[in-house]
Write a protein that holds these residues in place. Structure first.
Motif, short mmCIF file in Angstrom:
data_model
loop_
_atom_site.label_atom_id
_atom_site.label_comp_id
_atom_site.label_asym_id
_atom_site.label_seq_id
_atom_site.Cartn_x
_atom_site.Cartn_y
_atom_site.Cartn_z
N VAL A 27 9.04 -20.20 -14.38
CA VAL A 27 9.37 -19.03 -13.58
C VAL A 27 10.38 -19.41 -12.50
O VAL A 27 10.16 -20.33 -11.72
N ALA A 28 11.49 -18.69 -12.47
CA ALA A 28 12.51 -18.92 -11.44
C ALA A 28 12.11 -18.19 -10.15
O ALA A 28 11.51 -17.11 -10.21
N PRO A 29 12.40 -18.77 -8.99
CA PRO A 29 12.10 -18.07 -7.72
C PRO A 29 12.83 -16.73 -7.69
O PRO A 29 14.01 -16.65 -8.02
N PRO A 30 12.14 -15.66 -7.33
CA PRO A 30 12.79 -14.33 -7.33
C PRO A 30 13.87 -14.25 -6.26
O PRO A 30 13.70 -14.76 -5.14
N GLU A 31 14.97 -13.63 -6.62
CA GLU A 31 16.03 -13.40 -5.65
C GLU A 31 15.66 -12.26 -4.70
O GLU A 31 16.19 -12.17 -3.60
N ALA A 32 14.77 -11.40 -5.15
CA ALA A 32 14.29 -10.30 -4.30
C ALA A 32 12.87 -9.98 -4.72
O ALA A 32 12.46 -10.26 -5.84
N HIS A 33 12.09 -9.42 -3.81
CA HIS A 33 10.71 -9.08 -4.12
C HIS A 33 10.67 -7.93 -5.11
O HIS A 33 11.41 -6.96 -4.99
N LEU A 34 9.80 -8.08 -6.12
CA LEU A 34 9.69 -7.09 -7.18
C LEU A 34 9.24 -5.75 -6.63
O LEU A 34 8.31 -5.66 -5.83
N ILE A 35 9.91 -4.69 -7.10
CA ILE A 35 9.50 -3.33 -6.77
C ILE A 35 9.99 -2.42 -7.88
O ILE A 35 11.10 -2.58 -8.39
N HIS A 36 9.13 -1.52 -8.34
CA HIS A 36 9.59 -0.56 -9.35
C HIS A 36 8.81 0.74 -9.22
O HIS A 36 7.67 0.77 -8.74
N ASN A 37 9.45 1.82 -9.66
CA ASN A 37 8.88 3.16 -9.54
C ASN A 37 8.05 3.49 -10.78
O ASN A 37 8.30 2.98 -11.87
N LEU A 38 7.07 4.37 -10.58
CA LEU A 38 6.20 4.83 -11.66
C LEU A 38 6.26 6.35 -11.67
O LEU A 38 6.02 6.99 -10.66
N LYS A 39 6.58 6.90 -12.84
CA LYS A 39 6.97 8.31 -12.89
C LYS A 39 5.90 9.28 -13.38
O LYS A 39 6.09 10.48 -13.34
N ASP A 40 4.79 8.78 -13.91
CA ASP A 40 3.77 9.71 -14.40
C ASP A 40 2.39 9.11 -14.21
O ASP A 40 2.23 7.93 -13.88
N ALA A 41 1.36 9.95 -14.42
CA ALA A 41 -0.01 9.53 -14.15
C ALA A 41 -0.44 8.37 -15.04
O ALA A 41 -1.12 7.45 -14.59
N GLY A 42 -0.04 8.40 -16.31
CA GLY A 42 -0.43 7.32 -17.21
C GLY A 42 0.10 5.98 -16.78
O GLY A 42 -0.63 4.98 -16.75
N ALA A 43 1.39 5.94 -16.43
CA ALA A 43 2.01 4.69 -15.99
C ALA A 43 1.41 4.22 -14.68
O ALA A 43 1.19 3.02 -14.47
N LEU A 44 1.12 5.15 -13.78
CA LEU A 44 0.57 4.81 -12.47
C LEU A 44 -0.83 4.20 -12.61
O LEU A 44 -1.13 3.16 -12.02
N LEU A 45 -1.68 4.82 -13.40
CA LEU A 45 -3.04 4.32 -13.57
C LEU A 45 -3.06 3.01 -14.35
O LEU A 45 -3.86 2.11 -14.05
N ALA A 46 -2.18 2.88 -15.35
CA ALA A 46 -2.12 1.63 -16.11
C ALA A 46 -1.70 0.48 -15.20
O ALA A 46 -2.24 -0.63 -15.29
N ARG A 47 -0.74 0.73 -14.31
CA ARG A 47 -0.29 -0.33 -13.39
C ARG A 47 -1.39 -0.64 -12.37
O ARG A 47 -1.57 -1.80 -11.98
N ALA A 48 -2.14 0.39 -11.94
CA ALA A 48 -3.26 0.15 -11.03
C ALA A 48 -4.31 -0.72 -11.71
O ALA A 48 -4.90 -1.61 -11.08
N GLU A 49 -4.57 -0.47 -12.99
CA GLU A 49 -5.51 -1.30 -13.74
C GLU A 49 -5.03 -2.76 -13.77
O GLU A 49 -5.83 -3.69 -13.65
N ASP A 50 -3.71 -2.96 -13.95
CA ASP A 50 -3.17 -4.31 -13.96
C ASP A 50 -3.46 -5.03 -12.64
O ASP A 50 -3.85 -6.20 -12.63
N VAL A 51 -3.25 -4.32 -11.53
CA VAL A 51 -3.46 -4.92 -10.21
C VAL A 51 -4.92 -5.30 -10.02
O VAL A 51 -5.24 -6.41 -9.58
N VAL A 52 -5.83 -4.40 -10.37
CA VAL A 52 -7.26 -4.67 -10.21
C VAL A 52 -7.68 -5.83 -11.11
O VAL A 52 -8.39 -6.75 -10.69
N ALA A 53 -7.23 -5.80 -12.37
CA ALA A 53 -7.64 -6.83 -13.33
C ALA A 53 -7.13 -8.21 -12.96
O ALA A 53 -7.76 -9.22 -13.30
N ALA A 54 -6.00 -8.28 -12.26
CA ALA A 54 -5.41 -9.57 -11.91
C ALA A 54 -5.92 -10.13 -10.58
O ALA A 54 -5.55 -11.25 -10.20
N SER A 55 -6.77 -9.40 -9.88
CA SER A 55 -7.24 -9.85 -8.57
C SER A 55 -8.15 -11.07 -8.70
O SER A 55 -8.91 -11.20 -9.66
#
Length: 288
Positions: free
Chosen positions: A103-131
């Protein structure tokens, strides 16, 4: 059968391999290539190649049939699933050791938009599962139904979970606090949509909003945003604890009469306008 084939494909089989394996399992007896093709829908031109791949993977075995022909038997499903589980776990352990090294050091902190409920909840699941260490959630019952099983698993592996829940909870997971000051209907009126905030390990956060079938959100690893998300939830929880300790009526009296609180509440309604501008639609108001 279609669902089984799709799940086997997710675990690494091709569509033809999955169909051939399911056909062998369902036959209860050895089959030759012609019979597998006829029952499974795998083309005759590729069925022997497909069966050969299953044999190479250990998912099927060759046996001698009538007139010295080659027939095929499946590896029993329980054995196949155990083998897949071991191979999957081995791959995960290997990647956990090797992926971080490239993994290369990031040039900038990751940020991305989520446009619908499915994508938002799936990404929330990722965050919880990776804790791994701590988890902070500000959440409404509608979204908690989806995330509750993952939060429960996180708590089971030792994650310290703090949950600010808007309304009564069907299940208490982690350190769960019901938002009663102010009440959920007042919060909804002020914000204009159900706000979801999830932060894990002080390193990643998701912030979004829901109203009806619409949703918007953003995921980030920016430390400043993550810090603000965690502190937002911590302070909201602290206010609920204070209200329970000193009494809701006493706190409400301060909240409505103290000039400093009045000044802080002067922007009431602006969050809803800002969130709607970001993509969360205005709430429907009753007629009249």
């Amino acid at each position: 059968m279609r669902d089984v084939v799709e799940q086997l494909q997710r675990l690494g089989m091709s569509g033809y391999e999955a169909k051939a394996y399911v056909t062998l399992v369902g036959s209860g007896q050895p089959l030759n290539g012609y019979e597998v093709a006829k029952r499974s829908g795998v083309p005759r031109s590729t069925v022997y190649e497909t069966l050969g791949k299953l044999v190479a993977k250990g998912a099927a075995y060759e046996v001698r049939g009538a007139e010295d022909a080659t027939d095929y038997l499946p590896l029993p499903p329980r054995s196949l699933l155990e083998r897949m589980r071991r191979e999957f776990d081995d791959s995960i352990e290997s990647l956990q050791a090797s992926l971080p090294t490239i993994v290369a050091p990031p040039e900038a902190h990751l940020i991305h938009n989520l446009k619908d409920a499915g994508a938002l909840l799936a990404r929330a699941e990722d965050v919880v599962a990776a804790s791994h260490t701590d988890l902070f959630l500000s959440i409404w019952p509608e979204e908690m139904k989806r995330l509750s099983p993952l939060v429960r698993r996180a708590v089971g592996r030792g994650v310290d979970a703090s949950v600010m829940h808007f309304g009564p909870a069907e299940e208490v997971v982690g350190h769960l606090y019901e938002h009663r000051f102010s009440t959920p209907d007042v919060i909804m009126e002020n914000l204009g949509c159900r706000l979801l905030v999830v932060a894990a390990d002080r390193r990643e956060a998701l912030i979004g909003g829901f109203l009806g079938g619409s949703a918007w959100g953003v995921y980030t690893e920016d430390p400043a945003v993550v810090l603000m998300a965690v502190e937002y939830i911590r302070h909201d929880i602290a206010l609920q604890i204070i209200a329970d300790r000193v009494g809701h009526e006493s706190l409400r009296e301060f909240w409505t009469s103290d000039p400093e609180f009045t000044r802080l509440r002067a922007g009431r309604g602006r969050p809803a306008a800002l969130l709607r501008a970001a993509g969360c639609p205005a709430p429907e108001l009753p007629a009249g």
